[in-house]
Motif scaffolding. Structure first.
Motif, PDB file in Angstrom:
ATOM      1  N   VAL A  79     -43.374 -35.981 -22.873  1.00  0.00           N
ATOM      2  CA  VAL A  79     -43.274 -36.947 -23.969  1.00  0.00           C
ATOM      3  C   VAL A  79     -43.618 -36.243 -25.285  1.00  0.00           C
ATOM      4  O   VAL A  79     -44.610 -35.522 -25.380  1.00  0.00           O
ATOM      5  CB  VAL A  79     -44.230 -38.134 -23.738  1.00  0.00           C
ATOM      6  N   GLY A  80     -42.768 -36.457 -26.276  1.00  0.00           N
ATOM      7  CA  GLY A  80     -42.983 -35.801 -27.560  1.00  0.00           C
ATOM      8  C   GLY A  80     -42.449 -34.380 -27.622  1.00  0.00           C
ATOM      9  O   GLY A  80     -42.794 -33.634 -28.551  1.00  0.00           O
ATOM     10  N   HIS A  81     -41.598 -33.998 -26.656  1.00  0.00           N
ATOM     11  CA  HIS A  81     -41.042 -32.645 -26.657  1.00  0.00           C
ATOM     12  C   HIS A  81     -40.352 -32.346 -27.989  1.00  0.00           C
ATOM     13  O   HIS A  81     -39.559 -33.133 -28.484  1.00  0.00           O
ATOM     14  CB  HIS A  81     -40.017 -32.502 -25.525  1.00  0.00           C
ATOM     15  N   ARG A  82     -40.710 -31.227 -28.555  1.00  0.00           N
ATOM     16  CA  ARG A  82     -40.059 -30.760 -29.786  1.00  0.00           C
ATOM     17  C   ARG A  82     -40.138 -29.242 -29.828  1.00  0.00           C
ATOM     18  O   ARG A  82     -40.771 -28.618 -28.978  1.00  0.00           O
ATOM     19  CB  ARG A  82     -40.688 -31.375 -31.034  1.00  0.00           C
ATOM     20  N   TRP A  83     -39.515 -28.653 -30.808  1.00  0.00           N
ATOM     21  CA  TRP A  83     -39.495 -27.199 -30.928  1.00  0.00           C
ATOM     22  C   TRP A  83     -39.568 -26.823 -32.399  1.00  0.00           C
ATOM     23  O   TRP A  83     -39.296 -27.640 -33.298  1.00  0.00           O
ATOM     24  CB  TRP A  83     -38.219 -26.627 -30.313  1.00  0.00           C
ATOM     25  N   GLU A  84     -39.945 -25.590 -32.633  1.00  0.00           N
ATOM     26  CA  GLU A  84     -39.927 -25.057 -33.987  1.00  0.00           C
ATOM     27  C   GLU A  84     -38.482 -24.780 -34.369  1.00  0.00           C
ATOM     28  O   GLU A  84     -37.743 -24.132 -33.614  1.00  0.00           O
ATOM     29  CB  GLU A  84     -40.758 -23.777 -34.059  1.00  0.00           C
ATOM     30  N   HIS A  85     -38.081 -25.287 -35.510  1.00  0.00           N
ATOM     31  CA  HIS A  85     -36.683 -25.149 -35.928  1.00  0.00           C
ATOM     32  C   HIS A  85     -36.258 -23.682 -35.954  1.00  0.00           C
ATOM     33  O   HIS A  85     -36.991 -22.802 -36.399  1.00  0.00           O
ATOM     34  CB  HIS A  85     -36.488 -25.762 -37.315  1.00  0.00           C
TER      35      HIS A  85
END
Length: 382
Positions: free
Chosen positions: A281-287
């Protein structure tokens, strides 16, 4: 001289990848979709999807396909029923035939609708990505298992749960929710299985007990798909011999009502085992310039949110429109990710809670409260 349009490559020809391509083409931008299926008929697309007014239908509007969707959709598929394990109806929420809030459409029909809207040659079939090699300045060289190579200015991963593009951005892997689905199919139900057809109705029906349930969905053409859901390890399907699946499931649900048990006795011989997995949950990455993700590749979640395909298509439409608005390509991708991350996190949290609420020890009680609250108010908020 006008600048050349960016070379945009999409990996994956599901609802997200095809919606993205369609919206870009409507805005006059070229795009290529690389799909691993050999052709459009290579495999069945599965069951039915409900496309919501505030997400999936927004994407179809951007794609110029909303009227075609309504013509193919089934408003009656919005009906909901909750049963106890004996088959007693606890909550019955029929659908208004004129309600367009979230009508159903078969996945195969949606894919055909999107494919038919694209320019010839947009989708390159039988193309499985082997690796993507960064070339600098956001460009990538794509190498496919058939030996084909190409370069792009933007690589878009719309390739689902086991995305080959995701590792360029994130080390995250889908995690097992603790729930296993086994999908079974009944055909020609109104003639061959009228008692089952009557009990399931025209939409979704949940028959729940503590830690298990039968989740049924009516599709078009007299087809009902049922997911036998229960707690089990991620490798449950490898521990049971294929020929024993029917008997194992029949024993697992032996104390359910006779019509519900008939589902497992009368279904077709094909059984599809699906461990339910999700990204954190809340998975994101550095652009990172030149690459991004759509849909399940970005925010795989359990089906208990009911929003997976809807969010995937909204991702696709928003990214395409931001790119088509002009300006630096990288700024468009950054703006898209800033919008997508928070809404995906909210939906993923809801989906994770839905697993516990539906297939947990108190699943029937939680479901009853939810269904009663939904039917007492506006069904559109279910």
């Amino acid at each position: 001289m006008p600048a050349s349009p960016p070379r945009i490559a999409v990996i994956g020809g599901g609802p997200a990848g095809l919606t993205f391509a369609r919206v870009l083409q409507r805005r006059g931008l070229p795009v290529t979709v690389h799909e691993r299926d050999r052709d459009p008929a290579h495999r069945a697309q599965g069951g039915s999807l409900d496309l919501h007014r505030d997400t999936g239908q927004v994407a179809l509007t951007a794609a110029g396909l909303l009227d075609e969707f309504f013509a193919a959709s089934r408003p009656e598929g919005q009906a909901l029923r909750l049963l106890d394990r004996a088959g007693t109806v606890l909550v019955d929420a029929p659908a208004d035939p004129d309600d367009r809030f979230k009508p159903e459409i078969d996945r195969g029909e949606l894919r055909a609708l999107l494919l038919g809207s694209l320019e010839p040659g947009t989708v390159e079939w039988d193309r499985r990505l082997r690796t993507a090699v960064p070339l600098g300045d956001g460009r990538h060289r794509l190498e496919f298992t058939d030996g084909h190579t190409t370069t792009c200015d933007l690589l878009v991963g719309a390739d689902g749960a086991r995305s080959a593009v995701r590792p360029l951005l994130s080390d995250a892997e889908p995690e097992h929710s603790g729930v296993v689905f086994v999908e079974v199919v009944l055909t020609d139900v109104d003639r061959a299985h009228p008692e089952i057809a009557e009990l399931i109705g025209h939409g979704m029906t949940f028959a729940l007990d503590a830690g298990r349930g039968l989740l049924a969905q009516r599709g078009s053409g007299g087809v009902i798909r049922v997911h036998a859901a229960f707690r089990g390890p991620v490798d449950w399907g490898h521990r049971v011999e294929r020929g024993a699946l029917r008997a194992v499931l029949a024993e697992m649900f032996a104390d359910f009502g006779p019509v519900l048990r008939d589902v497992l006795h009368r279904c077709e011989d094909s059984f599809t085992v699906r461990p339910i997995t999700a990204l954190p949950v809340g998975h994101r990455w550095e652009h990172r310039p030149g690459v991004t993700l759509l849909g399940d590749a970005a925010h795989l979640m359990s089906p208990f949110s009911g929003q997976g395909a809807n969010l995937a298509m909204l991702d696709a439409a928003e990214l395409a429109e931001l790119i088509a608005a002009g300006g630096p390509l990288d700024e468009a991708v950054t703006a898209y990710e800033a919008r997508m991350f928070p809404r995906a996190a909210e939906a993923a949290a809801e989906a994770a809670g839905g697993v516990e609420d539906c297939i947990g020890p108190d699943g029937p009680a939680h479901a009853l409260v939810h269904f009663q609250a939904m039917t007492a108010g506006n069904p559109q908020h279910a």
